[in-house]
Scaffold this active site. Structure first.
Site, short mmCIF file in Angstrom:
data_model
loop_
_atom_site.label_atom_id
_atom_site.label_comp_id
_atom_site.label_asym_id
_atom_site.label_seq_id
_atom_site.Cartn_x
_atom_site.Cartn_y
_atom_site.Cartn_z
N ASP A 1 -4.67 1.28 -1.84
CA ASP A 1 -5.25 -0.03 -1.51
C ASP A 1 -5.43 -0.86 -2.77
O ASP A 1 -5.13 -2.07 -2.79
CB ASP A 1 -6.60 0.15 -0.82
N GLU B 1 -5.71 7.13 -0.79
CA GLU B 1 -5.69 5.92 0.05
C GLU B 1 -6.42 4.77 -0.63
O GLU B 1 -5.95 3.63 -0.61
CB GLU B 1 -6.32 6.22 1.41
N HIS C 1 0.84 -1.21 0.00
CA HIS C 1 0.00 0.00 0.00
C HIS C 1 0.87 1.26 0.00
O HIS C 1 0.64 2.18 -0.80
CB HIS C 1 -0.92 -0.02 1.22
N GLU C 2 1.86 1.31 0.90
CA GLU C 2 2.72 2.50 0.98
C GLU C 2 3.52 2.70 -0.30
O GLU C 2 3.68 3.83 -0.77
CB GLU C 2 3.67 2.37 2.18
N HIS D 1 1.63 4.44 -3.04
CA HIS D 1 1.63 5.90 -3.04
C HIS D 1 2.79 6.43 -3.89
O HIS D 1 2.63 7.42 -4.63
CB HIS D 1 1.77 6.44 -1.61
#
Length: 524
Positions: free
Chosen positions: A466, A462, A379-380, A383
């Site tokens: 995901d 976000e 997930h990070e 970004h």
């Protein structure tokens, strides 16, 4: 009140020769309460202002829009406080619910069912799987604690915000800023022989030192209560008073060491940049932002926490493999001792170009499994891969550029600053005061709107991150990992939709889980 109004109307209809000598003055006082002017002003200190031609009893010219700046600022402050107070009340009501939210129950049940299906017919450690791997019973067990924790925080937050508004209004009405500036000028003159007009930047540093110390003192009781009462009560705080005050001293020293030269350079650019100073300020802010992004993780953060390389093993190997898979130039992988202050968990990335680093909180390693850590990092890393980090950086720079451009349009408006007590025509308006008042008045509504827009954009990012982790094949482990983090951190399980939309930079847990399940259904 009606009788008083009729009384005034009666006097107003009489010939002036029939009125007692003091009556016109009384009527004038009643009709010139607004616009407000602070008690302390530079022109008259703490006494009553002497009206000039065209001015009212408070020394304002009501026909000048800028004279209403103080009144409008207080009105806007109270409006925002009332609006956010209504949202706080809604969230408080949500925290008072005693029934576990049905939507979350249904969603987490699906996660447990998917995990059971994945396990298949394996009988090994069946009892352990039943008791220890199902998330729904754990969330239900922690629901009451989560509600109490949230209720304690929202109640305290409402008290703290009430004080903040009270302090802001009192400072505005009493003339705190002009008083502190004049006090700083006197200190500079008496102790160092500095004349304010010739040494504005030096006096500014004294002013900011005094204001920072006042702000630190007034906020300290709230920080202490939040840390050593609320966080300790719910088992999160691990700090000692010694560590708390050591952090506070370090933060203040860094503020002075870095903030002092920064302010000095900023004010020098504003004063010497001419009509297009905002362009030079914009460029300076860009350089300073890059500078801070470079030194903070390398030099400043280690002053507060230890960063040790993640020990060799399967997890480290798999994280590097994940980084290689999406072409993330990972150079170093650290574990941070977040547990020495709090049991809350987190993970983050930093670095420029080909020198990227990932930091895992030691608490995160204890709360979730390796597969879930990989999903969270997926997930990070999403970004980064999707350009969210770079987008946020450039949005921030655009924000600075727009703010300083509009600041340049009203930089020389003396009437604006006079309404806040800087009304001495013999003194120039300090640049730092002009900046503070601009962001506190004209820019405040714009800032609130932009802040809400950025919050919505953050929630969009976000969901996208995901989705990126789901596309990597990590949907189920990300869902379970998020549930466990939420569980360990006593996150809100049934937040009010309006409150969360306004305040939350991350979507509520159930919304994220539902979105990922919908993605899973599409891929089946």
């Amino acid at each position: 009140q009606d009788e008083a109004q009729q009384h005034n109307n009666h006097f107003a209809s009489l010939p002036s020769s029939t009125l007692p000598p003091s009556t016109p003055h009384l009527i004038k006082q009643r009709t010139t309460m607004f616009p407000l002017k602070p008690f302390y002003t530079q022109a008259v200190g703490g006494g009553a202002a002497t009206p000039d031609d065209g001015q009212d009893e408070a020394g304002n010219n009501p026909d000048n829009i800028a004279a209403w700046s103080l009144t409008a600022t207080i009105a806007f402050t109270l409006f925002v406080y009332t609006f956010e107070g209504m949202l706080d009340h809604r969230q408080k009501m949500a925290y008072q619910k005693t029934q576990f939210p049905k939507e979350l129950e249904t969603t987490v049940s699906k996660i447990d069912s998917a995990a059971a299906t994945k396990t298949g017919d394996a009988k090994k450690n069946e009892d352990e799987n039943e008791d220890d791997t199902k998330l729904l019973p754990k969330l239900q067990d922690k629901f009451k604690n989560s509600q109490i924790y949230g209720l304690d925080k929202i109640n305290f937050g409402m008290i703290a915000s009430s004080y903040d508004v009270f302090e802001s209004v009192v400072f505005l009405v009493t003339g705190f800023l002009p008083f502190m500036w004049d006090a700083s000028a006197r200190i500079g003159n008496q102790w160092f022989g500095w004349e304010a007009a010739e040494n504005e930047i030096k006096v500014t540093l004294i002013f900011l030192l005094l204001v920072t110390l006042v702000g630190t003192v007034t906020s300290l009781p709230f920080e202490l209560y939040s840390t050593f009462q609320i966080e300790k009560k719910h088992g999160f705080n691990k700090q000692t008073y010694g560590l708390f005050f050591a952090d506070k001293v370090k933060s203040l020293l860094l503020t002075f060491v870095i903030g002092g030269p920064f302010i000095a350079l900023l004010l020098r650019i504003i004063q010497n940049g001419g009509d297009y100073f905002f362009l030079y300020v914009w460029a300076f802010m860009f350089v300073f932002s890059v500078f801070m992004m470079t030194i903070v993780p390398v030099f400043i953060m280690p002053l507060f926490n230890k960063y040790e390389p993640l020990s060799d093993g399967d997890l480290k190997t798999r994280i590097h493999a994940l980084a290689d898979r999406i072409q993330y130039p990972l150079k170093k992988l650290f574990v941070m001792d977040g547990s020495k202050r709090s049991s809350h968990s987190n993970a983050f990335m930093f670095g420029f170009g080909s020198n990227k680093r990932i930091v895992l909180f030691d608490t995160l390693l204890e709360q979730v499994h390796d597969d879930e850590i990989l999903a969270i990092l997926g997930h990070e890393l999403g970004h980064w891969k999707l350009g969210h980090t770079l987008t946020n950086f450039f949005v921030t720079q655009i924000y600075f550029g727009a703010a300083f451009y509009f600041f340049s349009l009203c930089y020389t408006n003396r009437d604006l600053y006079a309404s806040f007590g800087f009304d001495d025509e013999t003194q120039s308006i300090p640049s730092v005061i002009a900046l503070m008042l601009f962001f506190q008045t004209l820019w405040a509504p714009v800032d609130k709107i932009l802040s809400f827009i950025l919050t919505m954009f953050s929630r969009h990012c976000e969901f996208a991150a995901d989705r990126f982790s789901v596309d990597l094949g990590m949907s189920q482990t990300l869902q379970s990992g998020l549930c466990k983090i939420h569980l360990e951190n006593l996150g809100a399980m049934c937040p009010d939709p309006y409150y969360s939309s306004y305040h939350y930079s991350h979507p509520p847990l159930v919304e994220r889980l539902s979105a990922m399940m919908q993605l899973d259904d599409k891929t089946k």
